[in-house]
Enzyme design. Structure first.
Site, mmCIF file in Angstrom:
data_model
loop_
_atom_site.group_PDB
_atom_site.id
_atom_site.type_symbol
_atom_site.label_atom_id
_atom_site.label_comp_id
_atom_site.label_asym_id
_atom_site.label_seq_id
_atom_site.Cartn_x
_atom_site.Cartn_y
_atom_site.Cartn_z
ATOM 1 C CE LYS A 49 31.547 -14.908 68.712
ATOM 2 N NZ LYS A 49 30.523 -14.670 70.549
ATOM 3 C CD GLU A 53 21.382 -25.145 62.096
ATOM 4 O OE1 GLU A 53 22.633 -24.872 62.237
ATOM 5 O OE2 GLU A 53 20.424 -24.971 62.430
ATOM 6 C CD GLU A 98 20.773 -15.579 69.929
ATOM 7 O OE1 GLU A 98 21.511 -15.018 69.200
ATOM 8 O OE2 GLU A 98 20.190 -16.943 68.862
ATOM 9 C CG HIS A 108 -3.214 -3.721 51.881
ATOM 10 N ND1 HIS A 108 -4.823 -2.688 50.954
ATOM 11 C CD2 HIS A 108 -2.775 -2.626 51.359
ATOM 12 C CE1 HIS A 108 -4.616 -2.243 51.075
ATOM 13 N NE2 HIS A 108 -2.755 -1.592 50.756
ATOM 14 C CE LYS A 160 22.491 -24.245 68.317
ATOM 15 N NZ LYS A 160 23.949 -23.559 67.856
HETATM 16 O O1 F6P Z 1 22.429 -20.622 67.984
HETATM 17 C C1 F6P Z 1 22.410 -19.541 67.637
HETATM 18 C C2 F6P Z 1 23.714 -18.701 66.935
HETATM 19 O O2 F6P Z 1 24.456 -19.672 68.556
HETATM 20 C C3 F6P Z 1 23.471 -17.570 67.193
HETATM 21 O O3 F6P Z 1 23.961 -16.816 68.386
HETATM 22 C C4 F6P Z 1 24.692 -16.988 66.180
HETATM 23 O O4 F6P Z 1 24.117 -15.800 65.513
HETATM 24 C C5 F6P Z 1 24.204 -18.516 65.463
HETATM 25 O O5 F6P Z 1 24.067 -19.092 66.473
HETATM 26 C C6 F6P Z 1 25.332 -18.778 64.501
HETATM 27 O O6 F6P Z 1 26.394 -18.698 64.907
HETATM 28 P P1 F6P Z 1 27.790 -19.261 64.307
HETATM 29 O O7 F6P Z 1 28.163 -18.241 63.941
HETATM 30 O O8 F6P Z 1 29.089 -19.605 65.072
HETATM 31 O O9 F6P Z 1 27.621 -19.972 63.163
#
Ligand code: F6P
Length: 515
Positions: A202, A208, A345, A376, A485
């Site tokens: 987003k 990451e 969340e 199990h 973060k």
């Molecule tokens: O760190 C949490 C978060 O903002 C989530 O809410 C979101 O789904 C995820 O990181 C990934 O964010 P993005 O789509 O902006 O990479």
């Protein structure tokens, strides 16, 4: 915000009294013996599924008080505000309109939302046309979705759940973790000329995802391949950043789509690639059916509302702090992980919308594994442990395989576990004693279709919305993930330099070990 916090209502006080006078000692076996119509009263059809809530620790009087609570809290006005596009995500000053992503193009929406609905459908049509073109391109055999959180969990869960609908000839991979072992493990089996990378983020800033995307691009270019435009696509609200990264094919979405509510947007491209445009539209249609149910059904027949009321009853009166998810369908393997983000969340908050500290519990811990594996492993604790964990069974009537005998065994196990949790085995003493009276809910699908799955996910979204509304919290921000973060950025530098100055002794000691 038009809601009243749950603990400031008369119904809350009455529920507390009711809990002390009988609620705490409620006995399911007795309740069924005394009320021949209990199953009918506490089970219901809803779009695409059937739900049995009768094996829960409540009766009609408690449910009626909980419904009063919802009304006193102003749930209906808050729900309508969400659908109308009001900025109910107050801390980020944003609307919450994931429901618009599954609203048909010709549906009646408020005039102010019509331009957004047009944008939704223009993007959806373009995204699905692209998906169909890639599906028809047999030189692309592998699709790698690079994303994390909502940009991974939803698409991955749905692609796995709908495996029987996935056209043969393409493999789907999901890389989320910054741990290079994950990407490395996937890349090892890939040929660049046959691979499409989807960078799903987003914000297009998530550490990451950007680290994995950069490494994937380097791997692609090092192989001598140059056609990034053909082999990379971006899904983001930050179209500029995707361009700067060097990706030309971008499908956008909007700030009013929360990350954990985004699988319905362009973030769902991997789903569309897997199950096709018709499948994706069916997923949206199922979710829309549930939206309409949530928006229009009276509260006492409104499944997401009834589930959320139970959640509040369990969390705030019984004090149950976790909930188990037991899908009796192996394709729903990622469902517990997906629901963890959706609920924890969204509702893992300790202050209300005004920033005042809450004096009561909010999100429970969600966890689970597909049945019968869980039986199990941890079901021992559910049957005989000291904590009560409400459990949710999810069963599908028709299997999508033809193997003899398996499915009847699977369904019998689901039924037996729910039964055993409730009835117990009171006449056997000591180690063989099962206290019983352990609550569960049971969801039944006829088939696990795209529409059924869409409806089920939307059911949970609205359930989380409802409990969050009653608790008076903002279910649509996630400030709690930010601190880690920031600290990770600082520690990444320190891992290189070895500088431990100013760190607490434990972090410093561990850093030295890891350097
Ligand atoms: O760190 C949490 C978060 O903002 C989530 O809410 C979101 O789904 C995820 O990181 C990934 O964010 P993005 O789509 O902006 O990479």
């Amino acid at each position: 915000m038009k809601t009243t916090r749950c603990d400031r209502t008369a119904a809350w006080t009455r529920l507390g009294e009711r809990f002390e006078q009988g609620g705490r000692r409620f006995d399911l076996r007795q309740a069924f013996a005394e009320d021949a119509s209990r199953f009918d009263a506490f089970s219901q059809p809803a779009p695409q599924l059937f739900a049995d809530l009768s094996k829960n620790l409540w009766d009609r009087e408690v449910e009626s008080m909980l419904l009063d609570l919802a009304r006193e809290c102003g749930l209906e006005a808050h729900r309508d505000a969400m659908f109308a596009g009001e900025h109910i995500n107050a801390t980020e000053d944003r609307a919450v309109l994931h429901t618009l992503l599954r609203t048909p193009a010709d549906a009646e929406v408020p005039a102010a939302l019509q331009p957004a609905l047009r944008d939704v459908h223009a993007t959806l049509d373009a995204m699905l046309a692209y998906a169909e073109a890639v599906r028809a391109d047999h030189t692309i055999t592998d699709v790698v979705n690079i994303g994390i959180g909502g940009s991974d969990l939803g698409p991955q869960m749905v692609v796995r759940a709908l495996a029987p609908y996935v056209a043969p000839g393409k493999r789907f991979h999901f890389v989320s973790n910054v741990d290079g072992h994950e990407l490395d493990g996937v890349l090892r089996d890939l040929a660049p000329e046959h691979t499409l990378f989807i960078v799903a983020s987003k914000t297009f800033t998530t550490a990451e995802t950007m680290t994995n995307a950069r490494s994937a691009k380097q791997w692609f270019e090092r192989s001598g391949s140059v056609d990034v435009a053909r082999h990379f696509a971006a899904l983001t609200t930050n179209v500029e950043a995707a361009k700067a990264f060097g990706i030309d094919t971008t499908f956008g979405f909007w700030d009013w789509v929360g990350g954990r509510y985004s699988l319905w947007s362009a973030i769902g491209l991997s789903i569309a690639l897997a199950i096709g445009a018709d499948g994706f539209r069916a997923l949206l249609a199922g979710a829309h059916e549930m939206d309409e149910h949530f928006r229009t059904a009276p509260l006492d027949q409104n499944l997401p509302v009834r589930l959320a009321l139970l959640d509040v009853w369990y969390r705030n009166f019984h004090g149950f702090s976790s909930r188990g998810i037991a899908p009796y369908h192996s394709a729903l393997q990622r469902l517990p992980a997906y629901l963890q983000q959706l609920e924890m969340e969204s509702n893992g908050k300790q202050v209300d919308v005004a920033g005042s500290t809450l004096g009561f519990g909010t999100s429970p811990v969600l966890w689970g594994e597909p049945g019968t594996n869980g039986q199990h492993a941890y079901f021992q604790m559910l049957h005989q442990g000291t904590d009560v964990v409400p459990l949710e069974f999810i069963a599908v009537r028709d299997p999508s395989h033809q193997l003899d005998g398996h499915h009847a065994k699977l369904l019998a196990n689901a039924l037996a576990q729910a039964q055993a949790l409730m009835v117990g085995q009171a006449d056997a003493g000591g180690h063989r004693n099962f206290p019983g009276n352990r609550p569960s809910s049971f969801f039944v699908f006829d088939q696990l279709t795209p529409a059924a799955l869409g409806a089920f996910i939307a059911l949970y979204e609205h359930r989380v919305f409802t409990s969050g509304a009653l608790w008076g919290i903002n279910s649509f921000d996630q400030w709690g993930v930010e601190l880690g973060k920031v600290l990770a950025k600082d520690l990444e530098g320190r891992l290189a330099s070895g500088d431990t100055q100013g760190l607490d002794a434990s972090t410093a000691g561990l850093l030295k070990r890891l350097k």
